[in-house]
Design a protein around this motif. Sequence first.
Motif, PDB file in Angstrom:
ATOM      1  N   TRP A 171       3.598   5.992  11.089  1.00 25.86           N
ATOM      2  CA  TRP A 171       3.757   6.520   9.713  1.00 25.86           C
ATOM      3  C   TRP A 171       3.857   5.298   8.918  1.00 25.86           C
ATOM      4  O   TRP A 171       4.792   4.260   9.260  1.00 25.86           O
ATOM      5  N   ASN A 172       3.619   5.202   7.474  1.00 24.91           N
ATOM      6  CA  ASN A 172       3.906   4.100   6.692  1.00 24.91           C
ATOM      7  C   ASN A 172       5.384   4.484   6.174  1.00 24.91           C
ATOM      8  O   ASN A 172       5.399   5.680   5.338  1.00 24.91           O
ATOM      9  N   PRO A 173       6.575   3.766   6.193  1.00 27.14           N
ATOM     10  CA  PRO A 173       7.608   4.072   5.747  1.00 27.14           C
ATOM     11  C   PRO A 173       7.818   4.156   4.276  1.00 27.14           C
ATOM     12  O   PRO A 173       8.829   4.529   3.768  1.00 27.14           O
ATOM     13  N   PRO A 179       1.896   9.138   1.166  1.00 26.70           N
ATOM     14  CA  PRO A 179       1.840   9.477   2.637  1.00 26.70           C
ATOM     15  C   PRO A 179       0.558   8.613   3.330  1.00 26.70           C
ATOM     16  O   PRO A 179      -0.396   8.868   2.838  1.00 26.70           O
ATOM     17  N   MET A 180       1.004   7.738   4.398  1.00 32.77           N
ATOM     18  CA  MET A 180       0.001   7.041   4.959  1.00 32.77           C
ATOM     19  C   MET A 180       0.116   6.944   6.459  1.00 32.77           C
ATOM     20  O   MET A 180       1.409   6.792   7.008  1.00 32.77           O
ATOM     21  N   LEU A 181      -0.818   6.997   7.150  1.00 35.25           N
ATOM     22  CA  LEU A 181      -1.049   7.033   8.694  1.00 35.25           C
ATOM     23  C   LEU A 181      -1.796   5.733   9.255  1.00 35.25           C
ATOM     24  O   LEU A 181      -2.992   5.907   8.619  1.00 35.25           O
ATOM     25  N   ALA A 182      -1.664   5.159  10.402  1.00 32.37           N
ATOM     26  CA  ALA A 182      -2.590   4.177  10.850  1.00 32.37           C
ATOM     27  C   ALA A 182      -2.752   4.896  12.292  1.00 32.37           C
ATOM     28  O   ALA A 182      -1.679   5.075  12.980  1.00 32.37           O
ATOM     29  N   GLY A 194     -14.499  -0.159  14.747  1.00 34.17           N
ATOM     30  CA  GLY A 194     -13.271  -0.620  14.302  1.00 34.17           C
ATOM     31  C   GLY A 194     -12.304   0.452  15.123  1.00 34.17           C
ATOM     32  O   GLY A 194     -12.491   1.756  15.208  1.00 34.17           O
ATOM     33  N   LYS A 195     -11.256  -0.122  15.880  1.00 33.19           N
ATOM     34  CA  LYS A 195     -10.272   0.685  16.435  1.00 33.19           C
ATOM     35  C   LYS A 195      -9.064   0.974  16.055  1.00 33.19           C
ATOM     36  O   LYS A 195      -8.190   1.898  16.509  1.00 33.19           O
ATOM     37  N   VAL A 196      -8.708   0.627  14.608  1.00 29.03           N
ATOM     38  CA  VAL A 196      -7.888   1.236  13.945  1.00 29.03           C
ATOM     39  C   VAL A 196      -8.175   2.093  12.480  1.00 29.03           C
ATOM     40  O   VAL A 196      -9.237   1.250  11.774  1.00 29.03           O
ATOM     41  N   GLN A 197      -7.805   3.018  12.229  1.00 28.99           N
ATOM     42  CA  GLN A 197      -8.283   3.834  11.158  1.00 28.99           C
ATOM     43  C   GLN A 197      -6.911   3.973  10.004  1.00 28.99           C
ATOM     44  O   GLN A 197      -5.697   4.534  10.894  1.00 28.99           O
ATOM     45  N   ILE A 198      -6.958   4.051   8.775  1.00 27.01           N
ATOM     46  CA  ILE A 198      -5.816   4.150   7.966  1.00 27.01           C
ATOM     47  C   ILE A 198      -6.277   5.527   7.165  1.00 27.01           C
ATOM     48  O   ILE A 198      -7.277   5.564   6.575  1.00 27.01           O
ATOM     49  N   TYR A 199      -5.368   6.513   7.179  1.00 28.25           N
ATOM     50  CA  TYR A 199      -5.363   7.693   6.579  1.00 28.25           C
ATOM     51  C   TYR A 199      -4.345   7.910   5.527  1.00 28.25           C
ATOM     52  O   TYR A 199      -3.149   7.496   5.611  1.00 28.25           O
ATOM     53  N   GLU A 200      -4.767   8.442   4.360  1.00 26.09           N
ATOM     54  CA  GLU A 200      -3.828   8.725   3.133  1.00 26.09           C
ATOM     55  C   GLU A 200      -3.910  10.253   2.741  1.00 26.09           C
ATOM     56  O   GLU A 200      -4.797  10.811   2.824  1.00 26.09           O
ATOM     57  N   PHE A 226       3.615   0.128  10.979  1.00 23.87           N
ATOM     58  CA  PHE A 226       4.043  -0.453   9.783  1.00 23.87           C
ATOM     59  C   PHE A 226       5.312  -1.130   9.606  1.00 23.87           C
ATOM     60  O   PHE A 226       6.227  -0.562  10.264  1.00 23.87           O
ATOM     61  N   ALA A 227       5.275  -2.045   8.788  1.00 22.77           N
ATOM     62  CA  ALA A 227       6.367  -2.769   8.504  1.00 22.77           C
ATOM     63  C   ALA A 227       7.470  -1.953   7.486  1.00 22.77           C
ATOM     64  O   ALA A 227       6.809  -1.364   6.531  1.00 22.77           O
TER      65      ALA A 227
END
Length: 369
Positions: A171-173, A179-182, A194-200, A226-227
């Motif tokens: 989760w993006n903090p 709200p965002m997820l990787a 690509g092996k990483v997807q970003i969702y919003e 996520f940082a």
Amino acid sequence: MFEARSISAEHKDLIHDVSYDFHGRRMATCSSDQTIKVWDLKDDGEWQCAASWKTHSGSVWKVTWAHPEFGQVLASCSFDRTAAVWEEVVGESLASTQRGQSHWVKRANLVDSRTSVTDVKFAPKHMGLQLATCSADGVVRIYEAPDVMNLSQWSLQHEINTKLSCSCLSWNPSRLHLPMLAVGSDDSNPSAGGKVQIYEYNENIRKWQKVETLMAITDAVHHISFAPNLGRSYHLLAIATKDVRIITLRCLRKEQNTGGNPGGISKFEIRQAAQFDEHSSQVWRVSWNITGTILASSGDDGCVRLWKANYLDNWKCISILRGDGSVTNTASCSAGVNQLGLTNTGGNFGGTRNYKQGGSGQSTGSMWY
């Protein structure tokens, strides 16, 4: 000063995950022996096992803590195709010697997945009590507890089909962004993209939308994080694959999710800020400190390496922590080649089953400085 401390965990098989609670005073471990152990930090600095119990009928891949605002709550996921929510309660016990002591109770068993559940994460506190899981069948599921006082009731809010075998999520903090997820994939086929997807999350249509695929990440991804965002104008994402990657996502423009375009999504400039292969092996965990300024990574070389950016945003290794307690400082720590200036449309994740975790294995969710 770094001090190595050995803990006799007494798990009967491989330990797959280690997770600290919000305050860093409690720790949970999980293993292929199908058990979870909870540890408390004593005043003398030793870790004491406070609870141990069989949780699943298969290997337990991940364990994670909820924010303490919701009580002492854990979630776990397993090869047995389920995720579970556990709560620590203090009450009467049948054994008179145990009255008044705490014990862990299974509050919910989430059985929607048809394949191994590979990761589980609670959402940031400001989003309420939500829980995300991802599975080998490529589906991310998001659950919510409508009543935080009743953890036996969880409703499945969303299902996201990534069309790739999922290995990890983050989760993006940030409170300043939607709200965002990787999601990372362990699909070993480079032609799968690509092996990483970003969702919003789009609040208007009440759905999660894929906003980016990090096409530069073509190897299997083991972990992503996520940082924390403390005033930064962009997002930082760390990726553990066959090396360490640090990706920046800078929001370029925001589609107006009104009028004739209710499904508008954010657009990002994606840049690879750094890439390091100093582990010379598979990297299994990445974890940020509480301010998002230092990244720790652990790999099959048995070391935890710390990375930090200078005022020019050049990342380099500042320390190497070895399992024997020795420390290599920045003077002898070789810095990896920084990939600043390379603009990418994607990121690269290498996926792997969580069969293995090094002796210096990275803890998840730890709050460290």
